[in-house]
Design a protein around this motif. Structure first.
Motif, PDB file in Angstrom:
ATOM      1  N   ASN A   1      70.977  31.280  45.487  1.00 35.27           N
ATOM      2  CA  ASN A   1      72.529  31.016  44.687  1.00 35.27           C
ATOM      3  C   ASN A   1      74.032  31.835  45.238  1.00 35.27           C
ATOM      4  O   ASN A   1      74.733  31.946  45.005  1.00 35.27           O
ATOM      5  N   SER A   2      73.753  32.696  46.318  1.00 33.18           N
ATOM      6  CA  SER A   2      74.969  33.405  46.936  1.00 33.18           C
ATOM      7  C   SER A   2      75.231  32.402  47.494  1.00 33.18           C
ATOM      8  O   SER A   2      74.618  32.069  47.950  1.00 33.18           O
ATOM      9  N   SER A   3      76.643  32.724  47.863  1.00 32.91           N
ATOM     10  CA  SER A   3      77.633  31.715  49.160  1.00 32.91           C
ATOM     11  C   SER A   3      76.989  33.070  50.539  1.00 32.91           C
ATOM     12  O   SER A   3      77.566  31.828  51.110  1.00 32.91           O
ATOM     13  N   PHE A   4      76.293  34.246  50.390  1.00 34.78           N
ATOM     14  CA  PHE A   4      75.683  34.428  51.807  1.00 34.78           C
ATOM     15  C   PHE A   4      74.815  33.530  51.946  1.00 34.78           C
ATOM     16  O   PHE A   4      74.523  32.697  53.595  1.00 34.78           O
ATOM     17  N   PHE A   5      74.269  33.051  51.476  1.00 37.93           N
ATOM     18  CA  PHE A   5      72.856  31.746  51.527  1.00 37.93           C
ATOM     19  C   PHE A   5      74.247  30.421  51.469  1.00 37.93           C
ATOM     20  O   PHE A   5      72.594  29.301  53.333  1.00 37.93           O
ATOM     21  N   GLU A   6      74.432  30.200  51.496  1.00 41.62           N
ATOM     22  CA  GLU A   6      75.586  28.583  51.940  1.00 41.62           C
ATOM     23  C   GLU A   6      75.950  29.044  53.107  1.00 41.62           C
ATOM     24  O   GLU A   6      75.708  27.644  53.777  1.00 41.62           O
ATOM     25  N   GLU A   7      76.374  29.874  53.275  1.00 41.50           N
ATOM     26  CA  GLU A   7      76.890  30.348  54.858  1.00 41.50           C
ATOM     27  C   GLU A   7      76.068  29.967  56.034  1.00 41.50           C
ATOM     28  O   GLU A   7      75.498  29.387  56.551  1.00 41.50           O
TER      29      GLU A   7
ATOM     30  N   GLN B   1      69.243  37.142  34.848  1.00 38.16           N
ATOM     31  CA  GLN B   1      71.006  36.455  34.671  1.00 38.16           C
ATOM     32  C   GLN B   1      70.795  35.342  35.070  1.00 38.16           C
ATOM     33  O   GLN B   1      71.575  34.485  34.346  1.00 38.16           O
ATOM     34  N   ILE B   2      70.947  34.732  36.091  1.00 36.63           N
ATOM     35  CA  ILE B   2      71.200  33.829  36.972  1.00 36.63           C
ATOM     36  C   ILE B   2      70.440  32.005  35.475  1.00 36.63           C
ATOM     37  O   ILE B   2      71.239  31.207  35.377  1.00 36.63           O
ATOM     38  N   SER B   3      69.125  33.325  35.438  1.00 35.33           N
ATOM     39  CA  SER B   3      68.020  31.935  35.152  1.00 35.33           C
ATOM     40  C   SER B   3      68.358  31.793  33.389  1.00 35.33           C
ATOM     41  O   SER B   3      68.556  30.808  33.016  1.00 35.33           O
ATOM     42  N   ASN B   4      69.342  32.392  33.133  1.00 30.95           N
ATOM     43  CA  ASN B   4      69.724  32.236  31.268  1.00 30.95           C
ATOM     44  C   ASN B   4      71.026  32.340  31.360  1.00 30.95           C
ATOM     45  O   ASN B   4      72.169  32.013  30.132  1.00 30.95           O
ATOM     46  N   GLY B   5      71.819  31.518  32.903  1.00 34.02           N
ATOM     47  CA  GLY B   5      73.563  31.861  32.904  1.00 34.02           C
ATOM     48  C   GLY B   5      74.220  31.945  32.288  1.00 34.02           C
ATOM     49  O   GLY B   5      74.662  32.340  31.756  1.00 34.02           O
ATOM     50  N   GLU B   6      73.295  33.532  31.804  1.00 37.14           N
ATOM     51  CA  GLU B   6      75.058  34.535  32.204  1.00 37.14           C
ATOM     52  C   GLU B   6      75.660  35.331  33.483  1.00 37.14           C
ATOM     53  O   GLU B   6      76.048  35.791  32.722  1.00 37.14           O
ATOM     54  N   PHE B   7      75.080  34.593  34.869  1.00 29.70           N
ATOM     55  CA  PHE B   7      75.839  35.288  35.510  1.00 29.70           C
ATOM     56  C   PHE B   7      77.065  35.210  36.382  1.00 29.70           C
ATOM     57  O   PHE B   7      76.661  33.368  37.142  1.00 29.70           O
ATOM     58  N   PHE B   8      77.708  35.540  36.494  1.00 29.05           N
ATOM     59  CA  PHE B   8      79.238  34.569  36.803  1.00 29.05           C
ATOM     60  C   PHE B   8      79.986  35.055  38.258  1.00 29.05           C
ATOM     61  O   PHE B   8      80.719  34.701  38.783  1.00 29.05           O
ATOM     62  N   TYR B   9      78.794  36.772  39.025  1.00 27.67           N
ATOM     63  CA  TYR B   9      79.587  37.200  39.451  1.00 27.67           C
ATOM     64  C   TYR B   9      78.505  37.472  40.945  1.00 27.67           C
ATOM     65  O   TYR B   9      78.314  38.280  41.644  1.00 27.67           O
ATOM     66  N   PHE B  10      78.798  35.860  41.623  1.00 28.99           N
ATOM     67  CA  PHE B  10      77.950  36.057  43.010  1.00 28.99           C
ATOM     68  C   PHE B  10      78.424  36.772  43.719  1.00 28.99           C
ATOM     69  O   PHE B  10      77.578  37.269  44.971  1.00 28.99           O
ATOM     70  N   ASN B  11      79.714  36.484  43.976  1.00 26.95           N
ATOM     71  CA  ASN B  11      79.956  38.070  45.560  1.00 26.95           C
ATOM     72  C   ASN B  11      79.186  38.954  45.166  1.00 26.95           C
ATOM     73  O   ASN B  11      79.073  39.933  46.337  1.00 26.95           O
ATOM     74  N   VAL B  12      79.046  39.722  44.687  1.00 27.58           N
ATOM     75  CA  VAL B  12      78.232  41.164  43.926  1.00 27.58           C
ATOM     76  C   VAL B  12      76.763  40.472  44.777  1.00 27.58           C
ATOM     77  O   VAL B  12      76.100  41.974  45.214  1.00 27.58           O
TER      78      VAL B  12
END
Length: 89
Positions: free
Chosen positions: A11-17, A66-77
């Motif tokens: 789910n990271s933008s790094f993996f999208e890269e 947190q992602i699986s629960n829809g509670e994480f929004f700081y993907f840059n971390v």
């Protein structure tokens, strides 16, 4: 916990890269071809005992939960942890 670790990674933008480098974009440019032909060379980390016993693993597992629960929004971390401690770029 492995599931949550990889959930963070994928789910990271790094993996999208990484996908943009190794895979082929499909029509519209938003999606990637995830066939083995295009994804076999993507460097996906193996969870070694060294990684599993690190604080980074614990953080990424926590983020994955947190992602699986829809509670994480700081993907840059996630990107920061992956680049510094897993991929070392």
């Amino acid at each position: 916990d492995f599931f949550y670790f990889y959930l963070s990674l994928f789910n990271s933008s790094f993996f999208e890269e990484l996908l943009s480098i190794y895979s082929r974009q499909l029509a519209g440019g938003k999606w990637y071809d995830l066939g083995k032909k295009y994804t076999a060379e993507i460097p996906i980390p193996e969870i070694t005992p060294e990684i599993e016993n690190s604080f980074v693993y614990e953080k990424l597992v926590e983020f994955g939960k947190q992602i699986s629960n829809g509670e994480f929004f700081y993907f840059n971390v996630i990107d920061d942890y992956l680049k510094e401690y897993i991929y070392k770029v």
